[in-house]
Design a protein around this motif. Structure first.
Motif, PDB file in Angstrom:
ATOM      1  N   HIS A  96     -25.708-135.460  73.105  1.00 49.36           N
ATOM      2  CA  HIS A  96     -24.333-135.773  72.588  1.00 49.36           C
ATOM      3  C   HIS A  96     -23.258-134.847  72.400  1.00 49.36           C
ATOM      4  CE1 HIS A  96     -26.156-140.019  72.244  1.00 49.36           C
ATOM      5  NE2 HIS A  96     -26.862-139.761  71.079  1.00 49.36           N
ATOM      6  N   HIS A  97     -23.702-133.688  72.045  1.00 49.83           N
ATOM      7  CA  HIS A  97     -22.576-132.576  71.796  1.00 49.83           C
ATOM      8  C   HIS A  97     -22.282-131.700  72.950  1.00 49.83           C
ATOM      9  CE1 HIS A  97     -24.009-133.770  67.581  1.00 49.83           C
ATOM     10  NE2 HIS A  97     -22.569-133.638  67.367  1.00 49.83           N
ATOM     11  N   LEU A  98     -21.310-131.267  72.911  1.00 47.83           N
ATOM     12  CA  LEU A  98     -20.968-130.212  73.946  1.00 47.83           C
ATOM     13  C   LEU A  98     -21.725-128.588  73.680  1.00 47.83           C
ATOM     14  CD1 LEU A  98     -16.976-130.782  74.136  1.00 47.83           C
ATOM     15  CD2 LEU A  98     -18.766-131.741  75.201  1.00 47.83           C
ATOM     16  N   VAL A  99     -22.004-128.113  74.615  1.00 52.15           N
ATOM     17  CA  VAL A  99     -22.279-126.661  74.629  1.00 52.15           C
ATOM     18  C   VAL A  99     -21.268-125.833  74.894  1.00 52.15           C
ATOM     19  CG1 VAL A  99     -24.228-125.057  75.183  1.00 52.15           C
ATOM     20  CG2 VAL A  99     -24.656-127.295  74.598  1.00 52.15           C
ATOM     21  N   SER A 100     -21.156-124.517  74.553  1.00 55.20           N
ATOM     22  CA  SER A 100     -20.046-123.573  74.987  1.00 55.20           C
ATOM     23  C   SER A 100     -20.895-122.252  74.757  1.00 55.20           C
ATOM     24  CB  SER A 100     -19.019-123.669  74.225  1.00 55.20           C
ATOM     25  OG  SER A 100     -18.880-123.577  73.002  1.00 55.20           O
TER      26      SER A 100
END
Length: 461
Positions: free
Chosen positions: A254-258
């Protein structure tokens, strides 16, 4: 102990496979057509860095939950709705390193700091704020990659700034981390524990919490410092980014990754390195940091004479990275930028003419690109000091100090951070927040339903 790329790929092949793409639940920041979105609308933000949020939230002698609430209220009143926070910390003998930290070499992670992060996220949710949580650090003020290398006995450990190991020896040493399979196994165990955690305050699993915007691989990961080591290490660096991001995505779709990258200045001054580091599908957006004093673009001892030329370089740096993000069709977040006060002062409300001008420059560049429909989606100034103050006469952090500020222990307390008494700088932030908010549809309504209202009524009452 540094390994070949082939060995690294084999040894790190433990990441869960990425599942089929699914629509994100409501409240989660997403990427749509190369831009950040939230519930189908453009997501643009004015943010700050609050690395010490979990420390203030901890139920321990060094914690201060009442202060944390006040700081969040002040930030929200400024228009700040996104905070980049430290979700890790490794025990280290470095003189400037944090203590306590989330972990040592074992798996007995610090319960108080984990609960502090729980509390921070719960309080941010009440204020409709989003968090970017970074999971490691290239620099040793929080232990970081050198701490893992020390535990695995990968070379002779030394701290940043050791005169016996001049730059770029530190950067080359820390960058050994990417190819150390034992160090990465320790790191991944912590990541899996944190991403899979259930918030002790809200009862909400982290992977299901829309308060979190993104997991970040590390603060300012670099492939190395010297040309020889850094270039040779690039394939391992790229592999680590891709495989670690995929590992996190497998745990939490569900969450973004950077990445946490500074851009080309943290990538051997190669724009091609920025592109390759952010090209993987598992990396959702491009990050950018801007440090003209540290990079020698604006002389901290003579800002009046060097500011104009330095600002021009900063403008060019931002514009170049906007073009890189556009070429990747990915959003861009300017997640760190800072400048010292006039005459390198540390005190709250000391004159900050050039700092205010620099903030205005970065904000104007970001706003112009937002208005033009470009990739810039948000900014996070470095960093929020709030009501924290230096506790020592020389402004250096000492173990046992509890008045945390945004300037980490490796710097004088007040060097770059924004105090709650910095009237002129606060006005710059507030004006920019108003301009950005005017671009986006208003968000209103009650706190997310998962928050246990009765708990907060009792706790806050």
């Amino acid at each position: 102990m540094t390994l070949s790329r082939r060995t690294l790929l084999t040894a790190l092949a433990v990441a869960p496979a990425l599942g089929a793409a699914t629509a994100k639940p409501n409240g989660f920041v997403a990427v749509t057509d190369g831009r950040l979105t939230l519930d189908g609308q453009p997501y643009r933000f004015v943010g700050g860095n609050l690395w010490y949020g979990a420390w203030l939230g901890a139920p321990a002698a060094y914690g201060d939950r009442a202060r944390l609430r006040r700081e969040l209220d002040k930030l929200k009143a400024l228009g700040v709705t996104n905070l980049r926070v430290l979700g890790s910390g490794e025990r280290s003998p470095a003189k400037v390193a944090l203590d306590p930290t989330f972990r040592g070499p074992g798996a007995d992670y610090d319960a108080n700091l984990l609960k502090g992060l729980d509390f921070l996220l719960a309080e941010m949710a009440l204020r409709d704020m989003k968090a970017v949580i970074y999971l490691n650090n290239f620099w040793d003020w929080s232990g970081g990659m050198p701490a893992y290398l020390r535990w695995t006995e990968n070379g002779t450990w030394f701290q940043q700034g050791d005169p016996a190991h001049p730059w770029p020896e530190y950067a080359d040493y820390a960058a050994r981390f990417y190819g150390d399979t034992q160090a990465n196994a320790l790191f991944r165990h912590f990541v899996k524990s944190l991403v899979g955690r259930v918030n002790s305050v809200t009862g909400q699993p982290y992977r299901n919490d829309p308060t979190i915007m993104a997991w970040q691989l590390a603060n300012e990961p670099r492939p190395g410092g010297s040309e020889g080591f850094g270039v040779a290490n690039l394939p391992i660096y790229y592999c680590w980014i891709r495989e670690t991001a995929a590992f996190i995505k497998g745990l939490d779709p569900h969450h973004l990754v950077s990445t946490g990258s500074e851009g080309s200045m943290g990538c051997l001054e190669r724009e091609s390195c920025v592109v390759e580091a952010h090209k993987p599908a598992e990396i959702d957006y491009v990050t950018l940091h801007i440090w003209p004093n540290n990079w020698g673009w604006i002389d901290p001892k003579n800002q009046p004479a060097t500011y104009e030329a330095g600002e021009a370089r900063c403008r060019d740096y931002v514009k170049r990275h906007i073009a890189l993000a556009r070429s990747l069709n990915k959003p861009l977040v300017i997640e760190e930028f800072g400048l010292i006060r006039d005459q390198r002062a540390f005190a709250p409300d000391a004159p900050a003419r050039y700092k205010d001008r620099f903030y205005t420059t970065i904000y104007d560049l970001a706003l112009a690109d937002m208005k033009a429909g470009g990739p810039v989606c948000g900014t996070n100034f470095w960093a929020w000091n709030g009501e924290g103050r230096a506790q020592q006469a020389d402004a250096w952090f000492k173990h046992g100090d509890k008045s945390f500020v945004g300037d980490p222990p490796q710097e004088e307390q007040g060097l770059y951070g924004v105090f709650d008494a910095d009237v002129s700088t606060l006005a710059v932030i507030r004006r920019h927040a108003e301009a950005v908010n005017a671009l986006s549809p208003a968000r209103a309504g009650p706190p997310p339903a998962h928050l246990p209202t009765p708990f907060y009524q009792g706790e806050r009452g």
